[in-house]
Write a protein that holds these residues in place. Structure first.
Motif, short mmCIF file in Angstrom:
data_model
loop_
_atom_site.label_atom_id
_atom_site.label_comp_id
_atom_site.label_asym_id
_atom_site.label_seq_id
_atom_site.Cartn_x
_atom_site.Cartn_y
_atom_site.Cartn_z
N TRP A 39 0.83 -1.20 0.00
CA TRP A 39 0.00 0.00 0.00
C TRP A 39 0.86 1.26 0.00
CZ3 TRP A 39 -0.81 4.35 2.90
CH2 TRP A 39 -1.98 5.07 2.63
N PHE A 40 1.89 1.30 0.83
CA PHE A 40 2.74 2.48 0.88
C PHE A 40 3.48 2.69 -0.44
CE2 PHE A 40 2.50 2.33 5.61
CZ PHE A 40 2.21 3.67 5.82
N ALA A 41 3.97 1.60 -1.03
CA ALA A 41 4.66 1.73 -2.32
C ALA A 41 3.72 2.32 -3.37
CB ALA A 41 5.19 0.37 -2.77
N ALA A 42 2.49 1.81 -3.42
CA ALA A 42 1.52 2.33 -4.39
C ALA A 42 1.14 3.77 -4.05
CB ALA A 42 0.28 1.44 -4.41
N ALA A 43 1.06 4.10 -2.75
CA ALA A 43 0.68 5.46 -2.35
C ALA A 43 1.71 6.48 -2.82
CB ALA A 43 0.52 5.53 -0.83
N HIS A 58 -7.66 4.96 -2.54
CA HIS A 58 -6.52 4.24 -1.96
C HIS A 58 -6.51 4.39 -0.44
CE1 HIS A 58 -2.80 2.08 -2.66
NE2 HIS A 58 -2.15 2.90 -1.85
N LEU A 59 -6.80 5.60 0.04
CA LEU A 59 -6.84 5.83 1.49
C LEU A 59 -7.99 5.06 2.13
CD1 LEU A 59 -6.14 9.67 1.53
CD2 LEU A 59 -4.56 7.86 2.19
N PHE A 60 -9.16 5.11 1.48
CA PHE A 60 -10.30 4.37 2.00
C PHE A 60 -10.01 2.87 2.01
CE2 PHE A 60 -14.21 1.96 1.23
CZ PHE A 60 -14.98 2.35 2.32
N GLY A 61 -9.37 2.39 0.96
CA GLY A 61 -9.03 0.97 0.88
C GLY A 61 -8.11 0.54 2.00
N CYS A 62 -7.17 1.39 2.36
CA CYS A 62 -6.27 1.06 3.47
C CYS A 62 -7.05 0.91 4.77
CB CYS A 62 -5.20 2.15 3.60
SG CYS A 62 -4.08 1.91 5.00
N TYR A 63 -7.96 1.84 5.01
CA TYR A 63 -8.71 1.79 6.27
C TYR A 63 -9.64 0.57 6.30
CZ TYR A 63 -11.05 3.50 10.43
OH TYR A 63 -11.53 3.62 11.70
#
Length: 697
Positions: A384-388, A439-444
């Protein structure tokens, strides 16, 4: 009205004295909330597609470095020419920088001619230094030779080129002003070198403006909100070793130690937790004061590398740190006063924690089980961080349409070009913002999903222990954790996906409304009447209450899902009815225990933040290539990661307490106030028979 759950989750004597056999945990289950499992799978597919877009369109170097006059990102080894070591952006034409700083000027700094250099040029003490364009065309120099010559090949220019250079049209430009490296941009110092200016005038160069505007123009660009946001995201990328150590490994170690201590020293742990929490929050607050410059001389500085100690540059990041220090001071005071207020109730928390300690002692696999969701979340966060980073840096490099006089000599065409001389910018389309929000919503959602799965497995394991009367039984699986995990994967993933989606949706709506509230506050459009302000603040409070209720209902719903195998909505209804009918006994026994566990999770996350401060204070992150603009965001990310890890491991204690108490209340309700399946360990913890009767009345 719902019927008794005894036939579903255990065995109890029927009215005719016979024993109903239904298994310890119901086995005749079926898949629930399948539609939401399909939605969750589709969401993962969309996350992969969304991330692929970022990997294709993004370049994390854009978060830190600027663009040159060719549209290349400084520091990009794939650019033409290769700019691997040339990371600093330098504006060649001081008059263009001055023009961009004028109040009503249409000329923007993004259109000023810029180049990537290894270090910021400074004027010579006895001559005139030059910075020339990248060597090409008739200039037969390699990039390495150009760097070795301090970017100066003025002596090789033809008379025509020298004349255009004196008109500030290149290919060479004079170094009149000293400059300093501020976040990889060479910011002019508005103090022109008298020697260099005299040489320039003697050579017949055009007039160069020396106003302080030349300083403020670049400073304004560096301190723009978009630039600050990019630097914050870049700080996280640069500090990835800190995230792994302080956000991943350290909270894992501390959480496991805490579980072992709660297993063997349960009486002392509430006191240790409260004391440690106060020490840690004071230490973290002091670090904020140090970095804000209110204590000592260790305030953050936007200047990179050696510089004149009398030259100061003020960055927006310092304001943010000072605001965080004030906020932490308020939180620290409230937390210390709260911890003092609950001191006399800590003994009650000790009796509650004994329940979990005894369960952990019997089902010892619970201590190591959270390592599994921890590993899954760790892999997810790395992806997730890499994609972010790529999503935040995605966009298309396009040449601006400046409609201004930006003529510059082109070494390839051998003439002054006034048609395509504007600078370059990163063009962001609206769908990029949507992709970032998704992407942020997906992380949560993913985080809540894995936490919910872990909680459900723990609840099922503890329920198996309870309904077996705490004894070793052939009907209790040898490894109840893996049995509960099997039931979750086979039947209840859809229900868990629905519960985590509801919580994520409510959190997202609250975040959006809070953002709108802040924008309205900045625009001074908040309600002015007393009634309007009352409604305004009441709505915020109500929304926070709704969020808290949903969190509480979700946690108890996961317990009933593990026990009954019902759908999420049905399990929530059962859990809510059970809680309402037993609110006094649950509240009396459980509230203080939850407070202690919450303080324990904060201890883990605060220790992550404290060690993150210590790691970020080393030379590696204070200078040169890996310098971070501010420790604020990396520390907050470490705090959040530490809290997530602590939540995974502390769920062993939380869910043990909640599952035991809910099972105990249900057992008492089905058997006229006398719990039939309460194991001896629970009876011993809650006290003698009189205490049991008092709790069940």
């Amino acid at each position: 009205m719902r019927g008794p759950l005894g036939a579903v989750i255990g065995r109890y004597p029927s009215s005719d004295g016979s024993t109903q056999v239904g298994g310890i945990i119901r086995h005749n289950r079926k898949c629930r909330d399948v539609a939401f499992l399909v939605i969750f799978i589709a969401f993962w597919v969309a996350m992969i597609v969304n991330s692929s877009f970022g990997f294709n369109k993004g370049n994390p170097l854009r978060l830190t470095y600027g663009l040159d006059y060719k549209g290349n990102v400084c520091g990009d080894r794939h650019a033409h020419p290769g700019l691997r070591e040339l990371e600093l952006t330098y504006w060649l034409n001081p008059n263009q920088v001055y023009l961009s700083g004028l109040k009503n000027s249409q000329f923007k700094l993004a259109n000023a001619r810029s180049i990537c250099l290894l270090d910021c040029p400074i004027p010579s003490e006895d001559a005139l230094n030059w910075v020339c364009d990248y060597p090409e065309g008739e200039i037969r120099l390699s990039v390495d030779d150009w760097i070795d010559r301090n970017y100066d090949y003025f002596e090789f220019l033809t008379p025509e080129m020298r004349n255009t250079s004196l008109q500030l049209q290149g290919p060479c430009y004079p170094v009149i002003f000293p400059s300093v490296n501020v976040y990889w941009r060479c910011q002019y110092v508005a103090r022109a070198s008298n020697v260099s200016m005299r040489h320039w005038q003697q050579m017949g160069g055009v007039n160069i403006n020396e106003d302080i505007i030349i300083d403020k123009s670049i400073h304004r660009s560096i301190n723009a909100r978009s630039s600050v946001l990019k630097r914050y995201v870049a700080d996280i990328e640069k500090s990835w070793p800190v995230l792994i150590v302080c956000g991943g490994l350290l909270p894992l170690f501390v959480s496991v130690i805490w579980l072992l201590l709660i297993r063997h020293f349960v009486a002392a742990m509430p006191w240790i937790t409260v004391a440690l929490f106060n020490i840690l929050i004071i230490a973290v607050t002091m670090f904020y004061y140090l970095k804000a410059g209110w204590i000592g001389n260790d305030a953050i500085s936007p200047i990179i590398g050696a510089h004149d100690p009398y030259y100061h540059v003020f960055g927006r990041e310092l304001n943010h740190l000072r605001a965080a220090a004030v906020l932490m001071t308020f939180i620290m005071v409230v937390s210390i006063l709260t911890s003092i207020a609950i001191v006399h109730r800590i003994l009650m928390a000790t009796s509650v924690l004994k329940v979990a300690a005894k369960v952990i002692g019997e089902v010892q696999a619970l201590i190591i089980f959270p390592v599994m969701p921890y590993a899954i979340l760790g892999i997810f966060y790395m992806f997730w961080f890499a994609a972010a980073f790529y999503l935040f840096s995605s966009g298309q490099t396009v040449q601006n349409n400046c409609n201004s006089n930006c003529c510059a000599y082109d070494l390839v065409s051998k003439r002054v070009n006034c048609d395509h001389c504007c600078g370059y910018s990163i063009h962001y389309t609206p769908h990029i913002s949507i992709a970032i929000f998704f992407h942020l919503f997906g992380c949560y959602w993913a985080t809540q999903f894995f936490i919910a799965c872990s909680s459900t497995v723990i609840a099922g394991s503890v329920a198996s222990y309870y309904w077996a009367r705490g004894e070793t039984s052939p009907e209790i699986p040898f490894l109840p954790v893996f049995s509960s995990m099997k039931q979750l994967i086979r039947y209840s993933l859809g229900s868990v996906a629905l519960g985590s989606l509801v919580l994520s949706f409510v959190e997202s709506v609250r975040f959006i409304l809070e953002s709108i509230r802040r924008k309205l506050k900045v625009a001074n459009t908040t309600p002015e009447s007393c009634m309007g302000r009352t409604a305004y603040h009441t709505s915020r409070f109500c929304f926070q209450c709704i969020e808290w209720i949903i969190r509480s209902v979700n946690r108890n719903a996961y317990i009933m899902i593990a026990i009954t195998g019902k759908s999420f909505c049905r399990a929530s209804a059962i859990a809510t009815e059970l809680i309402i009918s037993n609110i006094l006994r649950i509240g009396r026994v459980n509230v203080i225990g939850d407070v202690i566990l919450y303080l324990g999770k904060l201890c883990v996350s605060l220790s992550s933040a404290l060690f993150a401060f210590l790691m970020l204070d080393t030379h590696k992150y204070r200078s040169a290539h890996n310098k971070i603009s501010s420790p604020l965001l990396p520390v907050l990310v470490c705090w959040a990661l530490g809290y997530v890890v602590a939540t995974l491991f502390f769920a062993v204690v939380e869910m043990s307490i909640d599952a035991i108490i809910l099972s105990f209340c249900q057992d008492s309700e089905e058997h006229q106030g006398t719990a039939q399946y309460a194991p001896p360990l629970l009876m011993e913890t809650l006290g003698d028979q009189n205490e049991m009767q008092r709790l069940t009345q």
